[in-house]
Design a protein around this motif. Structure first.
Motif, PDB file in Angstrom:
ATOM      1  N   VAL A  59     -12.381  -7.093  -8.964  1.00 35.00           N
ATOM      2  CA  VAL A  59     -11.139  -6.932  -8.204  1.00 35.00           C
ATOM      3  C   VAL A  59     -10.609  -5.513  -8.338  1.00 35.00           C
ATOM      4  CG1 VAL A  59      -8.713  -7.636  -8.081  1.00 35.00           C
ATOM      5  CG2 VAL A  59     -10.499  -9.367  -8.318  1.00 35.00           C
ATOM      6  N   ARG A  60     -10.643  -4.983  -9.542  1.00 35.90           N
ATOM      7  CA  ARG A  60     -10.159  -3.621  -9.750  1.00 35.90           C
ATOM      8  C   ARG A  60     -10.978  -2.620  -8.935  1.00 35.90           C
ATOM      9  NH1 ARG A  60     -10.777   0.696 -13.299  1.00 35.90           N
ATOM     10  NH2 ARG A  60     -12.647  -0.277 -14.185  1.00 35.90           N
ATOM     11  N   GLY A  61     -12.293  -2.819  -8.934  1.00 34.44           N
ATOM     12  CA  GLY A  61     -13.138  -1.947  -8.130  1.00 34.44           C
ATOM     13  C   GLY A  61     -12.879  -2.105  -6.646  1.00 34.44           C
ATOM     14  N   GLY A  62     -12.629  -3.362  -6.202  1.00 33.00           N
ATOM     15  CA  GLY A  62     -12.322  -3.601  -4.799  1.00 33.00           C
ATOM     16  C   GLY A  62     -11.019  -2.956  -4.374  1.00 33.00           C
ATOM     17  N   ILE A  63     -10.029  -2.977  -5.267  1.00 32.43           N
ATOM     18  CA  ILE A  63      -8.732  -2.358  -4.958  1.00 32.43           C
ATOM     19  C   ILE A  63      -8.876  -0.843  -4.829  1.00 32.43           C
ATOM     20  CG2 ILE A  63      -6.451  -1.848  -5.927  1.00 32.43           C
ATOM     21  CD1 ILE A  63      -6.442  -4.703  -7.066  1.00 32.43           C
ATOM     22  N   ARG A  72      -7.105   5.734  -0.349  1.00 35.27           N
ATOM     23  CA  ARG A  72      -5.811   6.026  -0.959  1.00 35.27           C
ATOM     24  C   ARG A  72      -4.725   6.268   0.088  1.00 35.27           C
ATOM     25  NH1 ARG A  72      -3.044   5.057  -5.546  1.00 35.27           N
ATOM     26  NH2 ARG A  72      -1.388   6.608  -5.819  1.00 35.27           N
ATOM     27  N   GLY A  73      -5.110   6.746   1.252  1.00 37.62           N
ATOM     28  CA  GLY A  73      -4.134   7.013   2.303  1.00 37.62           C
ATOM     29  C   GLY A  73      -3.412   5.772   2.758  1.00 37.62           C
ATOM     30  N   GLN A  74      -4.058   4.607   2.670  1.00 42.26           N
ATOM     31  CA  GLN A  74      -3.390   3.371   3.078  1.00 42.26           C
ATOM     32  C   GLN A  74      -2.262   3.016   2.113  1.00 42.26           C
ATOM     33  OE1 GLN A  74      -5.710   0.121   4.532  1.00 42.26           O
ATOM     34  NE2 GLN A  74      -7.547   1.371   4.770  1.00 42.26           N
ATOM     35  N   VAL A  75      -2.476   3.277   0.829  1.00 43.01           N
ATOM     36  CA  VAL A  75      -1.416   3.046  -0.160  1.00 43.01           C
ATOM     37  C   VAL A  75      -0.248   3.987   0.092  1.00 43.01           C
ATOM     38  CG1 VAL A  75      -0.847   3.053  -2.622  1.00 43.01           C
ATOM     39  CG2 VAL A  75      -3.102   2.266  -1.856  1.00 43.01           C
ATOM     40  N   GLU A  76      -0.569   5.246   0.328  1.00 43.53           N
ATOM     41  CA  GLU A  76       0.491   6.222   0.582  1.00 43.53           C
ATOM     42  C   GLU A  76       1.243   5.895   1.865  1.00 43.53           C
ATOM     43  OE1 GLU A  76      -1.626   9.859   0.626  1.00 43.53           O
ATOM     44  OE2 GLU A  76      -1.925   9.928  -1.556  1.00 43.53           O
ATOM     45  N   GLY A  77       0.521   5.436   2.896  1.00 41.13           N
ATOM     46  CA  GLY A  77       1.186   5.053   4.140  1.00 41.13           C
ATOM     47  C   GLY A  77       2.111   3.868   3.951  1.00 41.13           C
ATOM     48  N   ALA A  78       1.679   2.873   3.137  1.00 41.62           N
ATOM     49  CA  ALA A  78       2.521   1.708   2.876  1.00 41.62           C
ATOM     50  C   ALA A  78       3.786   2.105   2.121  1.00 41.62           C
ATOM     51  CB  ALA A  78       1.727   0.661   2.085  1.00 41.62           C
ATOM     52  N   ARG A  79       3.641   3.007   1.177  1.00 37.52           N
ATOM     53  CA  ARG A  79       4.820   3.453   0.431  1.00 37.52           C
ATOM     54  C   ARG A  79       5.743   4.295   1.309  1.00 37.52           C
ATOM     55  NH1 ARG A  79       2.063   5.222  -5.377  1.00 37.52           N
ATOM     56  NH2 ARG A  79       1.564   3.090  -6.052  1.00 37.52           N
ATOM     57  N   ALA A  80       5.159   5.012   2.257  1.00 37.01           N
ATOM     58  CA  ALA A  80       5.972   5.858   3.142  1.00 37.01           C
ATOM     59  C   ALA A  80       6.897   5.022   4.016  1.00 37.01           C
ATOM     60  CB  ALA A  80       5.066   6.734   4.012  1.00 37.01           C
ATOM     61  N   ILE A  81       6.493   3.799   4.337  1.00 35.03           N
ATOM     62  CA  ILE A  81       7.359   2.946   5.159  1.00 35.03           C
ATOM     63  C   ILE A  81       8.220   2.020   4.308  1.00 35.03           C
ATOM     64  CG2 ILE A  81       5.796   3.035   7.123  1.00 35.03           C
ATOM     65  CD1 ILE A  81       4.805   0.245   6.370  1.00 35.03           C
ATOM     66  N   GLY A  82       8.243   2.262   2.983  1.00 33.81           N
ATOM     67  CA  GLY A  82       9.174   1.552   2.102  1.00 33.81           C
ATOM     68  C   GLY A  82       8.629   0.319   1.421  1.00 33.81           C
ATOM     69  N   MET A  83       7.326   0.098   1.449  1.00 34.27           N
ATOM     70  CA  MET A  83       6.753  -1.074   0.779  1.00 34.27           C
ATOM     71  C   MET A  83       6.719  -0.871  -0.734  1.00 34.27           C
ATOM     72  SD  MET A  83       3.513  -2.491   2.958  1.00 34.27           S
ATOM     73  CE  MET A  83       3.744  -3.414   4.478  1.00 34.27           C
ATOM     74  N   THR A  84       6.980  -1.953  -1.479  1.00 31.23           N
ATOM     75  CA  THR A  84       6.827  -1.913  -2.923  1.00 31.23           C
ATOM     76  C   THR A  84       5.342  -2.041  -3.266  1.00 31.23           C
ATOM     77  OG1 THR A  84       7.053  -4.312  -3.142  1.00 31.23           O
ATOM     78  CG2 THR A  84       9.084  -2.995  -3.221  1.00 31.23           C
ATOM     79  N   HIS A  85       5.032  -1.889  -4.561  1.00 31.59           N
ATOM     80  CA  HIS A  85       3.628  -2.031  -4.980  1.00 31.59           C
ATOM     81  C   HIS A  85       3.128  -3.439  -4.692  1.00 31.59           C
ATOM     82  CE1 HIS A  85      -0.027  -1.381  -7.293  1.00 31.59           C
ATOM     83  NE2 HIS A  85       0.205  -2.531  -7.915  1.00 31.59           N
ATOM     84  N   ALA A  86       3.981  -4.441  -4.967  1.00 30.35           N
ATOM     85  CA  ALA A  86       3.579  -5.834  -4.729  1.00 30.35           C
ATOM     86  C   ALA A  86       3.312  -6.085  -3.245  1.00 30.35           C
ATOM     87  CB  ALA A  86       4.659  -6.783  -5.244  1.00 30.35           C
ATOM     88  N   GLN A  87       4.185  -5.563  -2.382  1.00 31.26           N
ATOM     89  CA  GLN A  87       4.000  -5.735  -0.939  1.00 31.26           C
ATOM     90  C   GLN A  87       2.753  -5.002  -0.455  1.00 31.26           C
ATOM     91  OE1 GLN A  87       7.840  -4.225   0.266  1.00 31.26           O
ATOM     92  NE2 GLN A  87       8.628  -6.285   0.701  1.00 31.26           N
ATOM     93  N   THR A  88       2.508  -3.820  -1.003  1.00 30.92           N
ATOM     94  CA  THR A  88       1.305  -3.066  -0.626  1.00 30.92           C
ATOM     95  C   THR A  88       0.044  -3.830  -0.995  1.00 30.92           C
ATOM     96  OG1 THR A  88       2.506  -0.992  -0.978  1.00 30.92           O
ATOM     97  CG2 THR A  88       0.102  -0.868  -0.891  1.00 30.92           C
ATOM     98  N   MET A  89       0.046  -4.408  -2.190  1.00 28.93           N
ATOM     99  CA  MET A  89      -1.110  -5.195  -2.629  1.00 28.93           C
ATOM    100  C   MET A  89      -1.308  -6.415  -1.729  1.00 28.93           C
ATOM    101  SD  MET A  89      -2.787  -4.036  -5.294  1.00 28.93           S
ATOM    102  CE  MET A  89      -2.671  -2.362  -4.703  1.00 28.93           C
TER     103      MET A  89
END
Length: 251
Positions: free
Chosen positions: A125-129, A134-151
């Motif tokens: 799972v860690r490898g899959g994550i 990385r840009g998808q994580v940054e994009g999710a945070r840019a629109i205000g998503m928390t870490h839990a919501q991004t996951m």
């Protein structure tokens, strides 16, 4: 006692076919349930290990997260670094000797297979994550998503498809590795076959039958998992959704 090899095979199947099928059914039950719970454990621990450390203004949270991550790492390394047979003996007899916890063999089997699978699935799972861009994580945070919501909404749906082959691989491994649980008295396929073989000293014939049964179980599961992967991939060609022409919309 039949003199030919085929005759002894037929004798074993006619006299003990029901017991062998019962053992095979228990093997599949333990492998399936253990894989499901192992995947859940691996998913939870893998997500925890991917949690970023909080900023410098949160020392207590940072220390707590480091402790939790250390415990998760210790769990993974211990259960990946020791054989399942040793884990079965240690947990089943150790729980009774140290804590007076007398588990049934079925509960112990499910517990042992689950936590063993969870340790391997954690790394998967860690490898899959971390395989997701990385840009998808940054994009999710840019629109205000928390870490839990991004996951939940961005990373895990994609990571799940990436780790599906490994989930299937763990199921296949668990079907075979349930054989080590005979050391704590679990009456699975290997235990049943060993008992049948000892009754007439027909070890070669009995374990030939067991080998065929194991192959049927693993081959069937691998084919079903391949079909599931293809379903997740969807069709090769996607039809474009039909809608109004831009000019018509303007009018």
């Amino acid at each position: 006692m039949p003199q030919s090899f085929s005759g002894r095979i037929v004798m074993i199947l006619s006299r003990y076919g029901g017991s062998i099928l019962t053992g095979a059914g228990l093997t599949m039950l333990i492998a399936l349930i253990g894989t499901v719970f192992g995947c859940i454990i691996g998913l939870l621990v893998g997500v925890v290990q991917s949690v970023p450390e909080p900023g410098r203004g949160h020392p207590a949270r940072r220390i707590l997260l480091k402790v939790v991550k250390f415990l998760c790492m210790a769990y993974v390394e211990i259960f990946r670094g020791t054989p399942m047979m040793v884990q079965a003996m240690f947990i089943f007899y150790g729980a009774a000797a140290l804590f007076e916890i007398h588990m049934t063999t079925m509960f112990a089997a499910l517990f042992i297979v689950s936590i063993n699978t969870g340790a391997y699935m954690t790394e998967t799972v860690r490898g899959g994550i971390f395989s997701i861009d990385r840009g998808q994580v940054e994009g999710a945070r840019a629109i205000g998503m928390t870490h839990a919501q991004t996951m939940r909404y961005v990373i895990l749906p994609q990571a799940l498809r990436n780790i599906m082959p490994q989930i299937g691989n763990n199921l296949i491994i668990n079907i075979k590795d349930t054989s080590v649980l005979n050391v704590i008295g679990v009456v699975e396929l290997f235990y049943t076959t060993n008992s049948v073989a000892g009754a007439y000293y027909t070890y070669f014939e009995a374990f030939t039958v067991a080998m065929v049964v194991y192959f049927i179980l693993t081959f069937t599961c691998s084919r079903l998992l391949r079909l599931a992967e293809k379903k997740m991939d969807g069709p090769d060609n996607y039809a474009l959704a039909e809608g109004p022409v831009i000019g018509e919309v303007a009018r």
